[in-house]
Design an enzyme around this catalytic site. Structure first.
Site, PDB file in Angstrom:
ATOM      1  N   HIS A 132       4.749  -4.459  -1.435  1.00 31.66           N
ATOM      2  CA  HIS A 132       3.811  -3.413  -1.264  1.00 31.66           C
ATOM      3  C   HIS A 132       3.648  -2.317  -2.232  1.00 31.66           C
ATOM      4  CE1 HIS A 132       7.988  -2.745   0.575  1.00 31.66           C
ATOM      5  NE2 HIS A 132       8.229  -1.431  -0.162  1.00 31.66           N
ATOM      6  N   HIS A 160       3.619   2.134  -2.964  1.00 35.09           N
ATOM      7  CA  HIS A 160       3.544   3.328  -2.268  1.00 35.09           C
ATOM      8  C   HIS A 160       2.926   4.002  -3.038  1.00 35.09           C
ATOM      9  CE1 HIS A 160       7.544   3.013   0.027  1.00 35.09           C
ATOM     10  NE2 HIS A 160       7.534   1.841  -0.933  1.00 35.09           N
TER      11      HIS A 160
END
Length: 142
Positions: free
Chosen positions: A105, A107
């Site tokens: 992932h 940010h």
């Protein structure tokens, strides 16, 4: 040293399957964008590949390209939605790199001159605030 196997019980895998709720901002064929429930700033989103991978070390190249393309799109969107001065883009790989959830992932955090990132305290944000922030970003994307 071998890389541990992907754990399909991680929180993002559960969100992708619909087993856990999230505040979805955007979705395409290869990625999903959700609000970070422990944001370090208003408008903090997470770009997640739909295909399983732990992090930068094992993600397929085409999935990485899709994630970064979506991250760029989200950077532009959060900057506009929150009238930010810039963005911070972060990706953590393995515990030594600061990774806590082992599904790749990225940010994307809107940033403002002179305003530090909030510390990562583990405190969850108000769901109504997350819902409102997601709506602001979606409005820019439309």
């Amino acid at each position: 040293m071998s890389v541990p196997a992907y754990d399909d019980q991680n929180v993002f895998a559960k969100i992708l399957r619909g087993d856990l709720p999230s505040h979805k901002v955007f979705e395409d064929a290869k990625t999903v964008v959700i609000m970070d429930i422990m944001p370090r700033g208003d408008g903090h989103v997470l770009v997640i590949p739909k295909a399983p991978s732990r992090n930068i070390f094992d993600i397929a190249t085409d999935d990485l390209h899709a994630v970064m393309s979506t991250a760029q799109r989200m950077a532009r969107a959060v900057k506009a939605a929150f009238d930010a001065d810039g963005t911070t883009i972060q990706q953590f790989s393995e515990p030594a790199g600061g990774q806590v959830v082992f599904h790749t992932h990225v940010h994307v955090i809107p940033r403002f001159e002179g305003v530090a990132l909030k510390p990562h305290t583990g405190q969850m944000a108000d769901p109504d605030v997350l819902m409102a922030n997601a709506a602001k970003i979606r409005a820019v994307l439309e």
